[in-house]
Design an enzyme around this catalytic site. Structure first.
Site, PDB file in Angstrom:
ATOM      1  N   THR A 152       1.091  -1.059   0.002  1.00  0.00           N
ATOM      2  CA  THR A 152       0.075  -0.090   0.181  1.00  0.00           C
ATOM      3  C   THR A 152       0.704   1.537   0.532  1.00  0.00           C
ATOM      4  O   THR A 152       2.054   1.109   0.375  1.00  0.00           O
ATOM      5  CB  THR A 152      -0.891  -0.039   1.318  1.00  0.00           C
ATOM      6  OG1 THR A 152      -1.320  -1.265   1.264  1.00  0.00           O
ATOM      7  CG2 THR A 152      -2.089   1.121   1.045  1.00  0.00           C
ATOM      8  N   GLY A 168      -9.971  -4.745   1.445  1.00  0.00           N
ATOM      9  CA  GLY A 168      -9.033  -4.469   2.443  1.00  0.00           C
ATOM     10  C   GLY A 168      -9.871  -3.089   3.514  1.00  0.00           C
ATOM     11  O   GLY A 168     -10.458  -2.259   3.650  1.00  0.00           O
ATOM     12  N   GLY A 203      -4.889  -6.059   5.933  1.00  0.00           N
ATOM     13  CA  GLY A 203      -6.150  -4.584   6.134  1.00  0.00           C
ATOM     14  C   GLY A 203      -7.526  -4.883   6.949  1.00  0.00           C
ATOM     15  O   GLY A 203      -8.391  -4.302   7.808  1.00  0.00           O
TER      16      GLY A 203
END
Length: 632
Positions: free
Chosen positions: A493, A523, A547
């Site tokens: 991410t 997520g 997540g």
């Protein structure tokens, strides 16, 4: 009466109001009264401003009018600030109270009147066209001081924002349609000296209200007053205006009074965004003065010219000496020294540096934190090294599904998208969703369709292809789960948090999700409060990790709540939140920034791609957990 107490004869159910008093209401006024206006922006009170006001009132009898809350303000004035013979508080709950002889006698006897905060729509409904309205105007006409804070200030201008629709319009909505149903202005109400052509607004910088004040002034000018201007007052501040129309700014912390002077009369069309080419803006600090007769400020802190183009505010001047700060992450994982080749490590560091450079360019030039986090994340989305945008992983069907979110700390507006397949920069789509869709979270084909409608750059799905991610997908498909996971980028991410020169926070997060994700799995990245959160004066957060655990713990919001409610430092709050995630089996990391721009990095993984830069510190990047933390 020397103690704070309600009058037994003033039952709200019988009279439409509740009454409290403290001090000796029958004592003579110690000094002489002088005209004065105290325009307060909400938040904490400046006691120096109050001492000025009490002096203008001859240190006599103060009447507080409000339509909600309690009588604590009266006790604070009487006991903590001092200098009032008495303070009486009237809390209205019905319009009939505006004709009550006792209240009218109280206002006639008052040496100073103060309009408290709350909901100004109640003041309009309870007082407009009543004897209380006349009594307030008569009080001012006799040369006695009046003040107002927050909702109380909002109605002191020649035209006030009434909030009659039951909400509080934000700048985006007001600029999008300055004649719309949310922009409810009220005239022919209170008549204040030197405010004949002034529209006032409060909580100004903290709630990003410059745009809406410009929209208010535009409506008033187009409605027949070409001289209309705006005055905004920051939280914790007070603009105190004497009998000659000369104003001085006081503050309990920092901030300004803002003079907003558009040029010309705009053409307004119902349902259409505002265009206003020239809007002069000048700020008053504690050293200068404003002359309300000429509307000129001596010793302004800074000034400049803004414009509104198709409902978007541009070129807002900022204090050149104000601080700014930026922090980023590019995902977390098992990143031990030696896990990356020298070439790969250099590539990651260069990618982080390029993202910091993009955001710093926005912030150092006075741009907004929203613009900065968007620009920063776009760079990371365009870099195939990171699992977002161009470098996104493939889902179970061999498709790149992209998620992103963005949040504005000033308004707490947010936007998010999930399952996007053709927008080159999902973070920009999240922002457009926030500003133009009227919704918060858009998904799948609908999000793609909205992106096309808004004119964002579209790409073929093949644009997102990278051989490395495809190889990971093929390994996953062949049942080689460990081979499908890049240990150095296990939690793929990217994100950014920023503080701009106006003191606003913002956060943004973007991801390609998990390799081989199935069944439309989503997520934390597009979930506001889990992967992304921002609140001015408190904190901004972007997270990366497993997540589901970040969602279950409301990780991003949890950091901010720890700061806001527990008075934790930003680093303590970040560390404790990651610990909470770890206790239920989750791992990953996050970046966080407090209201002053202090940065925290927290992780329970072996490393995180990260970096920071600020107005007072050069850019720094880090990868390994033993490098220490970049500090702006």
């Amino acid at each position: 009466m020397l103690g704070l107490s309600p009058a037994p004869s003033a039952s709200a159910s019988d009279t439409g109001y509740t009454y409290f008093e403290i001090g000796d209401v029958s004592a003579p006024t110690p000094g002489s009264t002088e005209p004065g206006l105290m325009l307060m922006g909400g938040g904490e009170w400046s006691y120096d401003a109050w001492r000025w006001f009490l002096s203008q009132a001859g240190n006599g009898h103060i009447v507080i009018l409000r339509a909600s809350g309690d009588a604590e303000a009266g006790e604070e004035i009487y006991r903590q600030i001092g200098g009032a013979a008495s303070v009486q508080t009237v809390i209205f709950d019905d319009r009939k109270a505006a004709e009550d002889p006792r209240i009218l006698a109280m206002l006639d006897h008052a040496d100073g009147i103060f309009l408290a905060g709350g909901d100004q729509a109640n003041y309009v409904r309870f007082w407009k066209g009543t004897s209380v309205q006349k009594a307030i105007n008569d009080h001012v006409a006799r040369g006695r001081p009046i003040g107002g804070t927050s909702a109380g200030l909002a109605i002191l201008g020649a035209v006030g924002y009434g909030a009659m629709d039951g909400g509080s319009v934000d700048a985006i909505t007001a600029l999008r349609d300055p004649t719309g149903p949310a922009v409810t202005l009220v005239g022919d109400f209170l008549d204040m000296p030197y405010l004949d052509h002034v529209v006032t607004d409060t909580h100004f910088t903290a709630r990003s209200r410059l745009g809406r004040l410009i929209a208010f002034v535009a409506q008033v000018r187009a409605g027949g007053d070409p001289q209309a201007i705006g005055i905004g007052v920051d939280e914790d501040g007070a603009l105190c205006v004497d009998k000659d129309g000369v104003g001085r700014f006081y503050t309990a912390s920092r901030g300004y009074a803002w003079l907003v002077q558009p040029e010309g009369v705009p053409t307004l069309t119902s349902g259409k965004p505002l265009d206003y080419p020239v809007v002069r803006i000048t700020t008053l600090g504690t050293e200068g003065r404003i002359d309300l007769k000429t509307m000129r400020i001596s010793q302004p802190v800074f000034s400049g010219t803004a414009s509104v183009v198709a409902g978007r505010l541009e070129g807002v001047p900022v204090d050149p000496h104000a601080p700014w700060s930026l922090a980023i992450h590019g995902g977390a994982g098992v990143i031990e020294r030696g896990a990356l080749t020298p070439e790969a490590e250099a590539g990651y560091r260069q990618g982080l540096q390029a993202a910091l450079d993009a955001g710093a360019a926005v912030l150092s030039n006075g741009g907004t934190s929203l613009d900065a986090v968007e620009a920063t994340v776009r760079v990371l989305e365009d870099n195939p090294l990171f699992n977002a945008g161009k470098g996104a992983v493939f889902n179970a069907d061999g498709v790149n599904n992209l998620d992103a979110s963005i949040m504005d700390g000033a308004s707490r507006n947010a936007g998010a998208v999930t399952g996007v397949t053709r927008t080159r920069n999902p973070v920009s789509l999240a922002r457009v969703a926030m500003e133009r869709s009227g919704r918060l979270l858009l998904s799948g084909p609908g999000a793609d369709a909205f992106s096309r409608l808004q004119g964002l750059e579209q790409v073929e799905p093949s644009y997102f292809f990278t051989q490395e991610r495809w190889n990971q997908y093929l390994a996953w498909k062949a049942g080689q789960q460990q081979a499908a996971i890049d240990p150095t980028h296990r939690y793929g991410t990217v994100g950014a948090v920023a503080l701009d020169k106006q003191g606003h926070l913002a956060a943004a997060t973007s991801t390609g999700g998990l390799t081989g994700k199935q069944w439309g799995r989503i997520g934390d990245s597009p979930i506001i409060g889990a992967g992304t959160y921002a609140a001015d004066g408190v904190c901004a957060v972007s997270a990366t990790g497993t997540g589901e655990y970040f969602i279950r713990t409301s990780a991003a919001r949890q950091v901010c709540d720890r700061v806001d409610w527990n008075d934790q430092t930003i680093q303590e709050a970040a560390d404790d939140t990651i610990s909470d995630i770890g206790e239920i089996g989750g791992d990953g990391g996050l970046i966080a920034m407090d209201g002053d721009g202090k940065v925290a990095f927290a992780m329970n993984s072996e490393g995180m791609y990260r970096g920071s830069v600020s107005s007072s510190a050069p850019a720094q990047v880090a990868i390994y957990d033993d490098e220490g933390q970049p500090r702006p």
